[in-house]
Design an enzyme around this catalytic site. Structure first.
Site, PDB file in Angstrom:
ATOM      1  N   SER A 139       0.859  -1.181   0.000  1.00 32.47           N
ATOM      2  CA  SER A 139       0.000   0.000   0.000  1.00 32.47           C
ATOM      3  C   SER A 139       0.894   1.230   0.000  1.00 32.47           C
ATOM      4  CB  SER A 139      -0.871  -0.008   1.262  1.00 32.47           C
ATOM      5  OG  SER A 139      -1.509   1.230   1.463  1.00 32.47           O
ATOM      6  N   TYR A 152      -1.753  -1.559  10.664  1.00 35.72           N
ATOM      7  CA  TYR A 152      -1.949  -1.699   9.216  1.00 35.72           C
ATOM      8  C   TYR A 152      -0.752  -1.160   8.447  1.00 35.72           C
ATOM      9  CZ  TYR A 152      -3.751  -1.010   4.517  1.00 35.72           C
ATOM     10  OH  TYR A 152      -3.902  -1.030   3.151  1.00 35.72           O
TER      11      TYR A 152
END
Length: 252
Positions: A139, A152
């Site tokens: 990401s 995360y």
């Protein structure tokens, strides 16, 4: 890799995984699709079959190392895997009053261990024939730890770095490795976000960018460019400035 014929995708029932499955689906292509939602997995399986692909779908938890190894071995024995996309992931909102240890363990079990359970079995198979491609879903959040999403973002930092390291390790053995770093993409995951998401794009558009990058064997497929450029500039700032900016970032 140009025109892979046998493709395995985890997290294929939603978001980018679903869009990738549909984009790759065509005649003479075999897809192995994994997910956790039976109805959504059945739906994407039907769509891909309608497009002419041979589809094998399975409800499987990427946290289960033994189940993943058995499924991957079975898939490869059916049709030698050309491309494996370790896409499955979760993004759990974090609040300061939560137990950080259990929150991080739950996130890492899917986003880190789940990636390992996907790519490690296939590496040994691809090594034997000295060919294949592996794609790891990270990401743009994986460019540095974020206080707004400590578990995360750090999980995505981890798999980004691991993929970049493996690219150099595995290239001499005929295996291509790419790391994918998308920004905000429409999915069930981002639908839960209550804050503005700059440059939010459709999953279909994201899949097109990813497929083009994989066909060119790009080391890193990061997009959209304006957001990538902003993140790169952000991390050039002095640490004290970066701390102040990140402290006011919206939380999941």
């Amino acid at each position: 890799m140009q025109n892979p014929r046998s493709i395995l995708i985890t997290g294929a029932s939603n978001g980018i995984g679903r869009a990738l499955a549909m984009a790759y689906a065509r005649r003479d292509v075999t897809l192995f699709l994994a997910g956790l939602a039976q109805d959504r997995l059945d739906a994407i399986t039907a769509i891909c079959r309608d497009r002419g692909a041979f589809v094998h779908s399975k409800i499987i938890d990427v946290r289960d190392a033994d189940a993943m190894a058995a499924w991957i071995a079975e898939a490869d024995a059916t049709t030698a895997l050309d491309l494996v996309i370790a896409n499955a992931g979760i993004s759990l909102g974090y609040k300061p009053d939560q137990d950080l240890g259990s929150h991080t363990a739950e996130t890492f079990a899917v986003n880190v261990d789940g990636v390992f359970h996907t790519i490690h079995p296939v590496i040994s198979l691809m090594r034997k024939r000295r060919s294949g491609q592996i794609a790891i879903m990270s990401s743009l959040a994986g460019f540095g730890g974020l206080p707004s999403s400590p578990a995360y973002s750090t999980s995505k930092v981890t798999v980004k770095a691991y993929g970049e390291a493996l690219r150099g390790v595995l290239r001499p053995q005929g295996i291509e490795v790419s790391v994918i770093c998308p920004g905000f993409v429409e999915s069930h995951m981002t639908a839960r976000n209550t804050f503005p998401m700059p440059f939010l794009m459709t999953a279909d558009k994201a899949a097109g960018i990813i497929i083009s990058g994989l066909a060119k064997n790009k080391a890193r497929i990061a997009f959209p460019f304006p957001m990538l450029a902003g993140i790169r500039l952000l991390h050039l700032l002095p640490a004290s400035w970066l701390d102040r900016l990140l402290s006011v970032a919206p939380r999941k």
